[in-house]
Design a protein around this motif. Structure first.
Motif, PDB file in Angstrom:
ATOM      1  N   ALA A  74       0.950  -1.147  -0.004  1.00  0.00           N
ATOM      2  CA  ALA A  74       0.165  -0.057   0.055  1.00  0.00           C
ATOM      3  C   ALA A  74       0.874   1.187  -0.028  1.00  0.00           C
ATOM      4  O   ALA A  74       1.890   1.318   0.550  1.00  0.00           O
ATOM      5  N   LEU A  75       0.201   2.278  -0.595  1.00  0.00           N
ATOM      6  CA  LEU A  75       1.064   3.527  -0.821  1.00  0.00           C
ATOM      7  C   LEU A  75       0.389   4.561  -0.180  1.00  0.00           C
ATOM      8  O   LEU A  75      -0.812   4.781  -0.223  1.00  0.00           O
ATOM      9  N   SER A  76       0.956   5.548   0.540  1.00  0.00           N
ATOM     10  CA  SER A  76       0.565   6.630   1.194  1.00  0.00           C
ATOM     11  C   SER A  76      -0.540   6.524   2.076  1.00  0.00           C
ATOM     12  O   SER A  76      -0.496   5.750   3.073  1.00  0.00           O
ATOM     13  N   ASN A  96       2.257 -10.834   4.869  1.00  0.00           N
ATOM     14  CA  ASN A  96       3.595  -9.880   4.418  1.00  0.00           C
ATOM     15  C   ASN A  96       2.662  -8.477   4.477  1.00  0.00           C
ATOM     16  O   ASN A  96       1.658  -8.344   3.794  1.00  0.00           O
ATOM     17  N   LEU A  97       3.462  -7.298   5.000  1.00  0.00           N
ATOM     18  CA  LEU A  97       2.853  -6.156   4.773  1.00  0.00           C
ATOM     19  C   LEU A  97       4.173  -5.059   4.331  1.00  0.00           C
ATOM     20  O   LEU A  97       5.202  -5.143   4.668  1.00  0.00           O
ATOM     21  N   VAL A  98       3.655  -4.567   3.086  1.00  0.00           N
ATOM     22  CA  VAL A  98       4.631  -3.447   2.613  1.00  0.00           C
ATOM     23  C   VAL A  98       4.067  -2.209   2.422  1.00  0.00           C
ATOM     24  O   VAL A  98       2.917  -1.838   1.714  1.00  0.00           O
ATOM     25  N   LEU A  99       4.719  -1.041   3.170  1.00  0.00           N
ATOM     26  CA  LEU A  99       4.237   0.388   3.374  1.00  0.00           C
ATOM     27  C   LEU A  99       5.160   1.102   2.471  1.00  0.00           C
ATOM     28  O   LEU A  99       6.319   1.083   2.676  1.00  0.00           O
ATOM     29  N   ILE A 100       4.647   1.881   1.593  1.00  0.00           N
ATOM     30  CA  ILE A 100       5.473   2.777   0.557  1.00  0.00           C
ATOM     31  C   ILE A 100       4.848   4.383   1.112  1.00  0.00           C
ATOM     32  O   ILE A 100       3.856   4.722   0.928  1.00  0.00           O
ATOM     33  N   ASN A 101       6.011   5.155   1.428  1.00  0.00           N
ATOM     34  CA  ASN A 101       5.966   6.455   1.571  1.00  0.00           C
ATOM     35  C   ASN A 101       4.668   6.806   2.506  1.00  0.00           C
ATOM     36  O   ASN A 101       3.630   7.557   2.137  1.00  0.00           O
ATOM     37  N   THR A 102       4.254   6.040   3.595  1.00  0.00           N
ATOM     38  CA  THR A 102       3.092   6.346   4.500  1.00  0.00           C
ATOM     39  C   THR A 102       3.675   7.069   5.664  1.00  0.00           C
ATOM     40  O   THR A 102       4.708   7.217   5.964  1.00  0.00           O
ATOM     41  N   ASP A 221      16.219   9.394  -4.768  1.00  0.00           N
ATOM     42  CA  ASP A 221      15.577  10.446  -5.485  1.00  0.00           C
ATOM     43  C   ASP A 221      14.313  10.375  -5.998  1.00  0.00           C
ATOM     44  O   ASP A 221      13.822  11.448  -6.790  1.00  0.00           O
ATOM     45  N   ALA A 222      13.595   9.214  -5.846  1.00  0.00           N
ATOM     46  CA  ALA A 222      12.060   9.097  -6.408  1.00  0.00           C
ATOM     47  C   ALA A 222      11.239  10.222  -5.456  1.00  0.00           C
ATOM     48  O   ALA A 222      11.567  10.659  -4.297  1.00  0.00           O
ATOM     49  N   GLY A 223      10.126  10.275  -6.173  1.00  0.00           N
ATOM     50  CA  GLY A 223       9.177  11.045  -5.572  1.00  0.00           C
ATOM     51  C   GLY A 223       8.235  10.118  -4.721  1.00  0.00           C
ATOM     52  O   GLY A 223       8.353   9.172  -4.359  1.00  0.00           O
ATOM     53  N   HIS A 224       6.935  10.996  -4.145  1.00  0.00           N
ATOM     54  CA  HIS A 224       5.975  10.137  -3.285  1.00  0.00           C
ATOM     55  C   HIS A 224       5.633   9.246  -4.108  1.00  0.00           C
ATOM     56  O   HIS A 224       5.188   8.119  -3.556  1.00  0.00           O
ATOM     57  N   ASP A 225       5.259   9.281  -5.355  1.00  0.00           N
ATOM     58  CA  ASP A 225       4.837   8.007  -6.064  1.00  0.00           C
ATOM     59  C   ASP A 225       5.872   7.278  -6.501  1.00  0.00           C
ATOM     60  O   ASP A 225       6.253   7.077  -7.679  1.00  0.00           O
ATOM     61  N   LEU A 226       6.516   6.423  -5.503  1.00  0.00           N
ATOM     62  CA  LEU A 226       7.433   5.690  -5.864  1.00  0.00           C
ATOM     63  C   LEU A 226       7.276   4.793  -6.961  1.00  0.00           C
ATOM     64  O   LEU A 226       8.029   4.189  -7.890  1.00  0.00           O
ATOM     65  N   PRO A 227       5.894   3.804  -6.897  1.00  0.00           N
ATOM     66  CA  PRO A 227       5.745   2.970  -7.940  1.00  0.00           C
ATOM     67  C   PRO A 227       5.692   3.492  -9.572  1.00  0.00           C
ATOM     68  O   PRO A 227       5.893   2.773 -10.479  1.00  0.00           O
ATOM     69  N   LEU A 228       5.262   4.838  -9.480  1.00  0.00           N
ATOM     70  CA  LEU A 228       5.546   5.271 -10.839  1.00  0.00           C
ATOM     71  C   LEU A 228       7.049   5.895 -11.148  1.00  0.00           C
ATOM     72  O   LEU A 228       7.300   5.716 -12.246  1.00  0.00           O
ATOM     73  N   ASP A 229       7.729   6.250 -10.228  1.00  0.00           N
ATOM     74  CA  ASP A 229       9.172   6.709 -10.405  1.00  0.00           C
ATOM     75  C   ASP A 229      10.071   5.544 -10.792  1.00  0.00           C
ATOM     76  O   ASP A 229      11.031   5.732 -11.518  1.00  0.00           O
ATOM     77  N   ASP A 230      10.157   4.614  -9.856  1.00  0.00           N
ATOM     78  CA  ASP A 230      10.979   3.400 -10.087  1.00  0.00           C
ATOM     79  C   ASP A 230      10.392   2.206  -9.866  1.00  0.00           C
ATOM     80  O   ASP A 230      10.707   1.842  -8.651  1.00  0.00           O
ATOM     81  N   PRO A 231       9.589   1.625 -10.641  1.00  0.00           N
ATOM     82  CA  PRO A 231       8.825   0.251 -10.168  1.00  0.00           C
ATOM     83  C   PRO A 231       9.936  -0.787  -9.929  1.00  0.00           C
ATOM     84  O   PRO A 231       9.730  -1.774  -9.307  1.00  0.00           O
ATOM     85  N   GLU A 232      10.871  -0.707 -10.791  1.00  0.00           N
ATOM     86  CA  GLU A 232      11.926  -1.887 -10.830  1.00  0.00           C
ATOM     87  C   GLU A 232      12.737  -1.900  -9.406  1.00  0.00           C
ATOM     88  O   GLU A 232      12.896  -2.880  -8.848  1.00  0.00           O
TER      89      GLU A 232
END
Length: 245
Positions: A74-76, A96-102, A221-232
């Motif tokens: 989940a993001l934000s 499993n729990l993965v939290l992105i920029n929250t 250096d990615a922004g808030h939307d990390l899945p958009l900026d660098d999904p790999e």
């Protein structure tokens, strides 16, 4: 293994772009389900609750048919919903729990929403022209050049499934009031954060790391939307972490 993917404030499952497809290619034995929050996406006509627990309860009802245990990515603001879910789930329901920029109330308000972001977000809500608003959202949440085709795609999403101002304000109120328990819900979780996130400070993720001894990985250096900026990069972090989870 089933995964549930949750986006953030006023965003819906279509805003993941091709990220779910990349996940499926990288983890062929897993199934990834994109789920909208109330008031967005396929549920854009729903009234959004104004608390994270109520949003979490709504989401849980939508995915009751998915076999347990499940994994959450989940993001934000979606991360707040996922964390609240993990803290209220029966033992063994969340694997499993993965939290992105929250963020959470464990961090001060000026880190949860960086001071420079507030005036820009308020201006975004006042935009009358949808295309200009979606392009401005991309410019705020991404640290990469915004292709015209991407701005047009996000504009099309908003035209088809518009998110109301009422939903935006209710979601903002829910996020601002989120107060998780201090009890660690899982022995480990993967925290991914962007050092150059201009909305949420990466130290909000670092606070969860120090509080619960979870795994934190920082993107330079990615922004808030990390899945958009660098999904790999996200896929690489998942690949390295999952065998240990």
């Amino acid at each position: 293994m089933h995964w549930i993917l949750l986006r953030g404030l006023t965003r819906e499952q279509a805003h993941w772009g091709d990220f779910p497809r990349r996940l499926e290619a990288a983890f062929p034995g897993h199934r990834f389900h994109t789920v909208d929050l109330p008031g967005t996406g396929v549920a854009f006509r729903e009234t959004s609750p104004d608390t994270i627990p109520a949003i979490r309860e709504w989401v849980c009802r939508q995915v009751a048919h998915i076999p347990r245990p499940v994994n959450l990515l989940a993001l934000s603001m979606g991360g707040m919903v996922a964390l609240d879910w993990a803290q209220h789930a029966p033992c063994g329901e969340i694997q499993n729990l993965v939290l992105i920029n929250t963020s959470s109330a464990f961090s001060p308000p000026w880190q949860r929403m960086r001071p420079g972001a507030w005036p820009r977000i308020l201006r975004l809500l006042a935009y009358r022209e949808l295309f200009d608003r979606e392009r401005a959202i991309l410019a705020l949440t991404s640290n990469r050049p915004v292709p015209l085709a991407l701005a047009k795609r996000w504009y099309s999403i908003q035209r088809q499934r518009p998110v109301s101002l009422d939903t935006a304000f209710r979601q903002l109120r829910a996020a601002a009031g989120f107060r998780p328990r201090r009890t660690r819900p899982l022995p480990d979780a993967l925290l991914l954060a962007s050092r150059r996130d201009r909305i949420v400070h990466w130290r909000c993720s670092a606070r969860l790391e120090s509080l619960w001894q979870w795994t934190l990985k920082l993107h330079p250096d990615a922004g808030h939307d990390l899945p958009l900026d660098d999904p790999e990069w996200i896929l690489a972090q998942l690949s390295a972490w999952l065998p240990r989870a």
